[in-house]
Design a protein around this motif. Structure first.
Motif, PDB file in Angstrom:
ATOM      1  N   ASN A 197       4.000  53.764  -5.866  1.00 52.02           N
ATOM      2  CA  ASN A 197       4.496  52.459  -5.408  1.00 52.02           C
ATOM      3  C   ASN A 197       3.362  51.520  -4.999  1.00 52.02           C
ATOM      4  O   ASN A 197       3.417  50.880  -3.949  1.00 52.02           O
ATOM      5  CB  ASN A 197       5.477  52.629  -4.250  1.00 52.02           C
ATOM      6  N   MET A 198       2.355  51.443  -5.846  1.00 51.78           N
ATOM      7  CA  MET A 198       1.239  50.550  -5.564  1.00 51.78           C
ATOM      8  C   MET A 198       1.711  49.098  -5.621  1.00 51.78           C
ATOM      9  O   MET A 198       2.373  48.675  -6.567  1.00 51.78           O
ATOM     10  CB  MET A 198       0.118  50.769  -6.564  1.00 51.78           C
ATOM     11  N   LYS A 199       1.374  48.328  -4.595  1.00 51.05           N
ATOM     12  CA  LYS A 199       1.813  46.940  -4.510  1.00 51.05           C
ATOM     13  C   LYS A 199       1.097  46.070  -5.547  1.00 51.05           C
ATOM     14  O   LYS A 199      -0.037  46.336  -5.935  1.00 51.05           O
ATOM     15  CB  LYS A 199       1.537  46.373  -3.110  1.00 51.05           C
ATOM     16  N   ILE A 200       1.783  45.020  -5.966  1.00 51.45           N
ATOM     17  CA  ILE A 200       1.199  44.061  -6.893  1.00 51.45           C
ATOM     18  C   ILE A 200      -0.033  43.409  -6.271  1.00 51.45           C
ATOM     19  O   ILE A 200      -0.219  43.441  -5.048  1.00 51.45           O
ATOM     20  CB  ILE A 200       2.221  42.982  -7.295  1.00 51.45           C
ATOM     21  N   GLY A 201      -0.860  42.818  -7.114  1.00 54.33           N
ATOM     22  CA  GLY A 201      -2.066  42.151  -6.638  1.00 54.33           C
ATOM     23  C   GLY A 201      -1.965  40.647  -6.786  1.00 54.33           C
ATOM     24  O   GLY A 201      -1.166  40.131  -7.572  1.00 54.33           O
ATOM     25  N   ALA A 202      -2.797  39.940  -6.038  1.00 55.96           N
ATOM     26  CA  ALA A 202      -2.829  38.479  -6.128  1.00 55.96           C
ATOM     27  C   ALA A 202      -3.189  38.068  -7.564  1.00 55.96           C
ATOM     28  O   ALA A 202      -3.932  38.768  -8.241  1.00 55.96           O
ATOM     29  CB  ALA A 202      -3.865  37.930  -5.152  1.00 55.96           C
ATOM     30  N   PRO A 203      -2.642  36.944  -8.065  1.00 53.45           N
ATOM     31  CA  PRO A 203      -1.744  35.992  -7.409  1.00 53.45           C
ATOM     32  C   PRO A 203      -0.266  36.243  -7.698  1.00 53.45           C
ATOM     33  O   PRO A 203       0.540  35.311  -7.665  1.00 53.45           O
ATOM     34  CB  PRO A 203      -2.182  34.662  -8.015  1.00 53.45           C
ATOM     35  N   ALA A 204       0.106  37.492  -7.993  1.00 51.13           N
ATOM     36  CA  ALA A 204       1.505  37.796  -8.314  1.00 51.13           C
ATOM     37  C   ALA A 204       2.415  37.700  -7.096  1.00 51.13           C
ATOM     38  O   ALA A 204       3.619  37.893  -7.221  1.00 51.13           O
ATOM     39  CB  ALA A 204       1.608  39.197  -8.931  1.00 51.13           C
ATOM     40  N   ASP A 205       1.854  37.387  -5.927  1.00 54.20           N
ATOM     41  CA  ASP A 205       2.682  37.148  -4.743  1.00 54.20           C
ATOM     42  C   ASP A 205       3.022  35.670  -4.576  1.00 54.20           C
ATOM     43  O   ASP A 205       3.574  35.272  -3.541  1.00 54.20           O
ATOM     44  CB  ASP A 205       1.998  37.682  -3.481  1.00 54.20           C
ATOM     45  N   SER A 206       2.725  34.866  -5.584  1.00 50.73           N
ATOM     46  CA  SER A 206       3.097  33.448  -5.555  1.00 50.73           C
ATOM     47  C   SER A 206       4.613  33.314  -5.652  1.00 50.73           C
ATOM     48  O   SER A 206       5.227  33.750  -6.629  1.00 50.73           O
ATOM     49  CB  SER A 206       2.431  32.708  -6.718  1.00 50.73           C
ATOM     50  N   LEU A 207       5.231  32.691  -4.655  1.00 48.72           N
ATOM     51  CA  LEU A 207       6.695  32.628  -4.608  1.00 48.72           C
ATOM     52  C   LEU A 207       7.270  31.601  -5.569  1.00 48.72           C
ATOM     53  O   LEU A 207       8.326  31.815  -6.162  1.00 48.72           O
ATOM     54  CB  LEU A 207       7.168  32.327  -3.180  1.00 48.72           C
ATOM     55  N   ASN A 208       6.602  30.486  -5.751  1.00 50.30           N
ATOM     56  CA  ASN A 208       7.134  29.469  -6.650  1.00 50.30           C
ATOM     57  C   ASN A 208       6.912  29.817  -8.119  1.00 50.30           C
ATOM     58  O   ASN A 208       7.619  29.324  -8.994  1.00 50.30           O
ATOM     59  CB  ASN A 208       6.506  28.106  -6.353  1.00 50.30           C
ATOM     60  N   SER A 209       5.930  30.672  -8.400  1.00 54.86           N
ATOM     61  CA  SER A 209       5.667  31.068  -9.782  1.00 54.86           C
ATOM     62  C   SER A 209       6.753  32.006 -10.283  1.00 54.86           C
ATOM     63  O   SER A 209       7.487  32.626  -9.506  1.00 54.86           O
ATOM     64  CB  SER A 209       4.312  31.769  -9.878  1.00 54.86           C
ATOM     65  N   LEU A 210       6.841  32.110 -11.610  1.00 58.10           N
ATOM     66  CA  LEU A 210       7.720  33.089 -12.242  1.00 58.10           C
ATOM     67  C   LEU A 210       6.857  34.305 -12.556  1.00 58.10           C
ATOM     68  O   LEU A 210       6.018  34.275 -13.459  1.00 58.10           O
ATOM     69  CB  LEU A 210       8.331  32.504 -13.515  1.00 58.10           C
ATOM     70  N   VAL A 211       7.039  35.368 -11.790  1.00 61.27           N
ATOM     71  CA  VAL A 211       6.188  36.557 -11.881  1.00 61.27           C
ATOM     72  C   VAL A 211       6.859  37.596 -12.775  1.00 61.27           C
ATOM     73  O   VAL A 211       8.035  37.936 -12.578  1.00 61.27           O
ATOM     74  CB  VAL A 211       5.903  37.135 -10.486  1.00 61.27           C
ATOM     75  N   VAL A 212       6.090  38.100 -13.747  1.00 57.20           N
ATOM     76  CA  VAL A 212       6.643  38.949 -14.800  1.00 57.20           C
ATOM     77  C   VAL A 212       6.021  40.341 -14.747  1.00 57.20           C
ATOM     78  O   VAL A 212       4.801  40.481 -14.817  1.00 57.20           O
ATOM     79  CB  VAL A 212       6.384  38.330 -16.193  1.00 57.20           C
ATOM     80  N   ASN A 213       6.849  41.351 -14.640  1.00 56.41           N
ATOM     81  CA  ASN A 213       6.398  42.732 -14.793  1.00 56.41           C
ATOM     82  C   ASN A 213       6.707  43.213 -16.203  1.00 56.41           C
ATOM     83  O   ASN A 213       7.400  42.550 -16.976  1.00 56.41           O
ATOM     84  CB  ASN A 213       7.055  43.649 -13.764  1.00 56.41           C
ATOM     85  N   SER A 214       6.228  44.405 -16.527  1.00 56.59           N
ATOM     86  CA  SER A 214       6.336  44.906 -17.894  1.00 56.59           C
ATOM     87  C   SER A 214       7.273  46.103 -17.968  1.00 56.59           C
ATOM     88  O   SER A 214       7.329  46.927 -17.053  1.00 56.59           O
ATOM     89  CB  SER A 214       4.941  45.307 -18.392  1.00 56.59           C
ATOM     90  N   VAL A 215       7.993  46.171 -19.087  1.00 57.87           N
ATOM     91  CA  VAL A 215       8.805  47.344 -19.399  1.00 57.87           C
ATOM     92  C   VAL A 215       8.443  47.818 -20.806  1.00 57.87           C
ATOM     93  O   VAL A 215       7.935  47.064 -21.629  1.00 57.87           O
ATOM     94  CB  VAL A 215      10.322  47.050 -19.329  1.00 57.87           C
ATOM     95  N   ALA A 216       8.718  49.118 -21.059  1.00 61.45           N
ATOM     96  CA  ALA A 216       8.579  49.660 -22.405  1.00 61.45           C
ATOM     97  C   ALA A 216       9.746  49.166 -23.252  1.00 61.45           C
ATOM     98  O   ALA A 216      10.687  48.535 -22.747  1.00 61.45           O
ATOM     99  CB  ALA A 216       8.544  51.183 -22.351  1.00 61.45           C
ATOM    100  N   PHE A 217       9.751  49.477 -24.534  1.00 59.57           N
ATOM    101  CA  PHE A 217      10.821  48.996 -25.407  1.00 59.57           C
ATOM    102  C   PHE A 217      12.171  49.641 -25.097  1.00 59.57           C
ATOM    103  O   PHE A 217      13.204  49.164 -25.559  1.00 59.57           O
ATOM    104  CB  PHE A 217      10.443  49.218 -26.873  1.00 59.57           C
ATOM    105  N   ASN A 218      12.182  50.709 -24.289  1.00 66.53           N
ATOM    106  CA  ASN A 218      13.452  51.291 -23.832  1.00 66.53           C
ATOM    107  C   ASN A 218      13.915  50.671 -22.517  1.00 66.53           C
ATOM    108  O   ASN A 218      14.850  51.159 -21.890  1.00 66.53           O
ATOM    109  CB  ASN A 218      13.331  52.801 -23.684  1.00 66.53           C
ATOM    110  N   GLN A 219      13.245  49.597 -22.085  1.00 63.58           N
ATOM    111  CA  GLN A 219      13.547  48.834 -20.882  1.00 63.58           C
ATOM    112  C   GLN A 219      13.282  49.608 -19.593  1.00 63.58           C
ATOM    113  O   GLN A 219      13.729  49.198 -18.518  1.00 63.58           O
ATOM    114  CB  GLN A 219      14.996  48.306 -20.898  1.00 63.58           C
TER     115      GLN A 219
END
Length: 758
Positions: free
Chosen positions: A427-449
């Motif tokens: 459960n490693m926390k995201i790094g800056a600047p992914a804590d920007s609240l107004n931005s649209l922050v995108v994580n990744s999934v494999a093709f099986n979602q």
């Protein structure tokens, strides 16, 4: 499929006419004189300290509350300057976790105030007088019934010692406050760092000189945030550790994607065919450098923002070129996730190399880049720190992105950051600047979602949902598990990472905003709403966000045959912005619809407020309009009763959990059940939408705040009732237009045509 409908009409606005009641303790609660005197003694010790240490020309006082408190339950009178509210002196806020009276681990608010010694001395006197009255008139303990009686009487027997309204305010303050203290940074800071100090009445450079630290403007981001070297930090820790509000290491390591090259001999591959760019939308990319030898180079306007004397290696061009290749021509190498958005031109700004880089330097360049390119509305930022975000404050990088988005009406799509190679921390926390609240922050999934193996998690400030959404970024050992990208003239490379998931969402956002002509608020709401769908469940892992965004843009800008999806937008100018005029079809005296709604707005944010980072709260109420009462009431689909008259009190912790209070994204939805039960239709058959706007700080920083709302109604029996809905809306005075793709494309093309005057 049905087109999305745009409803344009009049929103009513009204100020908040409710007045606060008398300051009385909650039912069944009491305050002892012993607790009041303990608080008095703490302030006396603090007063003595600041009387001897006058460097900041005032006092920093940290108020430790017993739990997370609502704005209305913060200090009312203690620590107040003459003619001002105590709220005006807040300089920072954080959460701590400590045992409560029963020994249970409890989340608590801590606010740091900057006040004059006169205000501090006044608070001591108020506490002393209050304790004396509690001892003299209430046997050492004042109860909620006592405070109600005090509020009701005309003649208060102790008015010569303290006025009754002042007494009850002090008692209420003491009920919520656990202690007063001077908080200090107790951690070791051994690297060059970006430091934020508490704002005082002394200019930052002047204040630091008092402690032997001399800095220049080129090391200052704003009035309280600056870069200090290790020796300067040690001086500050030794002489004024109380000044440090937040710190982050300046050197942020670029999150590198794990790249797998397709098998082959590596020989040069002929250029792929691509048409010449015409008037396609332009997207901004801020990343590492761009390789101008690639086949799509004509589509990219490249600017190297680094000092020309800095030598660049081949690997300094890889990451940025890969990201831009997806935005320009991603579907060519990834036909299985062809989004139907076409191609985009890119204005690419190289601000970093492939190794370590100074986040401070990037901070200073991003603002100037955006300010100089006002024609760009959507920006992709796939750089990130390997270090975890702090649980108590927003990173300087994120705060700067939020400020820029608030000031320039743009949107950043930000990668959720990758787990560094070899990192095994769960459960490693995201790094800056992914804590920007107004931005649209995108994580990744494999093709099986499923969440990608290299992904990191939120939340931000222990509360805000981050990442917002997820998309396909590749995950697995084989080339077909990954994303095809172009980084040089040697053909396709196959890579994975959140850096490669974000550009796909950037394409969608650019299409919605620049081709479809939607506001950034509505576009962001559409993306989040599409990801959430009908079966969204809370993401306990905080790794996927609201869900995985559909692949094709058509699934975002259309709805199913049995669905009615419409968008509303406006500005909140007063406390309440509302309409009671949404006609939902009635069948057999009932509404046979499931409903969901997504609200998005871009609030002003203040990093100096710590965990209370967003300055504005928009509270959404959406549902049937009940006119059977004396005052019309919206029966919200999520049973939201905040701010409704005559209803139960909702504690701050519950309001945040149940209704996402202070979050800048609100998503409310019915749950589809195996047995559908239509909703009772009230006499008018109308539904309502109400947005109640509250500010943490007064006066309001930005009078008019735009918002976007996406509403979806799903017919329980699979019947297409969109034409009935359109007719009902037009009859009620709404201007109803279809979000027609071809029509919007024609409009965009015409608006981009060059006009030649003969």
């Amino acid at each position: 499929m049905n087109n999305i409908l745009q409803l344009k009409g009049r929103f009513e606005q009204r100020p908040n006419t409710s007045k606060p009641g008398p300051a009385v303790l909650p039912k069944g609660k009491s305050v002892s004189s012993g607790h009041v005197r303990a608080l008095q003694e703490q302030l006396e010790d603090i007063f003595k300290h600041w009387s001897e240490h006058k460097e900041i020309a005032g006092a920093l006082v940290s108020v430790h509350y017993k739990h997370v408190v609502a704005k209305s339950n913060r200090l009312r009178i203690l620590l107040a300057e003459r003619g001002k509210s105590p709220v005006d002196s807040i300089r920072g806020a954080k959460f701590i976790w400590e045992p409560d009276e029963d020994g249970h681990e409890t989340q608590k608010h801590v606010f740091t105030h900057y006040i004059s010694l006169n205000a501090l001395e006044k608070a001591i006197v108020l506490l002393r007088n209050t304790a004396d009255v509690i001892d003299a008139g209430y046997d050492g303990k004042i109860t909620s019934r006592d405070t109600e009686n005090i509020a009701a009487v005309k003649v208060f027997p102790f008015h010569e010692i303290i006025p009754k309204t002042t007494l009850t305010k002090v008692v209420l303050d003491c009920h919520y406050v656990e202690s007063f203290n001077i908080d200090r940074v107790d951690e070791s800071i051994t690297e060059e760092s970006i430091i934020t100090i508490y704002r005082t009445n002394i200019e930052t450079k002047t204040l630091l000189r008092k402690f032997g630290i001399n800095i220049y403007d080129d090391r200052i981001i704003d009035e309280t945030t600056l870069r200090l070297n290790r020796d300067e930090i040690q001086i500050l820790l030794n002489k004024a550790s109380y000044l440090i509000a937040m710190n982050v290491t300046d050197l942020a390591q670029l999150t590198k994607d794990d790249i797998l090259q397709i098998k082959g001999d590596g020989d040069h591959i002929p250029e792929l065919p691509i048409p010449h760019p015409q008037n396609e939308p332009i997207v901004g990319v801020i990343d590492t450098q761009f390789n101008t030898d690639v086949y799509f180079r004509e589509w990219v306007e490249y600017h190297n923002m680094l000092d020309p004397n800095i030598p660049l290696r081949d690997e300094d061009y890889h990451h940025g070129t890969e990201v831009t290749s997806i935005i320009v021509d991603g579907p060519k190498g990834n036909p299985e996730i062809d989004d139907g958005c076409g191609r985009f031109r890119v204005r690419h700004f190289g601000v970093a190399t492939s190794g370590s880089f100074s986040s401070f330097a990037v901070l200073r360049s991003i603002r100037s880049i955006v300010a100089s390119n006002r024609d760009i509305k959507v920006w992709n930022l796939s750089l990130g720190s390997t270090k975890e975000i702090s649980p108590s404050f927003i990173s300087p990088e994120a705060a700067e992105l939020d400020r820029i988005q608030s000031e320039y009406d743009v949107l950043f799509v930000v990668a959720g950051t990758n787990r560094p190679k070899g990192e095994t921390k769960p459960n490693m926390k995201i790094g800056a600047p992914a804590d920007s609240l107004n931005s649209l922050v995108v994580n990744s999934v494999a093709f099986n979602q499923k969440p990608a193996s290299y992904g990191r998690v939120g939340p931000v400030l222990s509360f805000f949902h981050k990442p917002d959404i997820s998309y396909y970024g590749g995950d697995g050992p084989m080339f077909f598990d990954r994303i095809a990208v172009c980084r040089d003239t040697h053909g396709a490379f196959y890579a994975s990472g959140t850096s490669l998931a974000a550009p796909w969402i950037t394409r969608k956002m650019a299409y919605l905003i620049q081709v479809m002509g939607l506001s950034r608020e509505v576009a962001k709401a559409l993306i989040i709403d599409a990801a959430a769908g009908w079966n969204r469940k809370d993401d306990p892992s905080n790794s996927i966000g609201y869900g995985v965004v559909p692949i094709h843009i058509s699934d975002i800008i259309h709805s199913e045959d049995e669905e009615i999806r419409f968008i509303l937008s406006g500005t909140a100018d007063e406390y309440e912005t509302y309409t009671y005029n949404l006609p939902v079809p009635v069948i057999n005296n009932a509404h046979p619809f499931y409903a969901r709604a997504t609200l998005v707005y871009f609030p002003h944010c203040d990093r100096n407020q710590g965990v209370d980072y967003t300055s504005t709260e928009m509270d959404i109420h959406f549902g049937r309009l009940n006119t059977s009462r004396a005052k019309p009431m919206i029966m919200s689909i999520n049973d939201n009763v905040q701010a409704e008259e005559g209803l139960r009190v909702i504690y701050e912790e519950n309001a945040r959990k149940q209704y996402r209070k202070w979050d800048n994204v609100k998503h409310i939805s019915d749950v589809i059940k195996s047995r559908a039960v239509a909703r009772k239709a009230y006499d008018a058959g109308l539904w309502g939408l109400s947005i109640k706007t509250k500010e943490r700080m007064q006066p309001r920083g930005k009078k008019s705040l735009p918002f976007g709302v996406v509403v979806t109604l799903k017919e329980m029996n699979g019947v297409n009732r969109i034409e009935d809905f359109k007719k009902l809306c037009m009859a009620r005075g709404w201007l109803v237009t279809k979000l027609d793709v071809q029509n919007q494309i024609d409009i965009y093309l015409r608006s981009e045509e060059d006009i030649v005057f003969e």
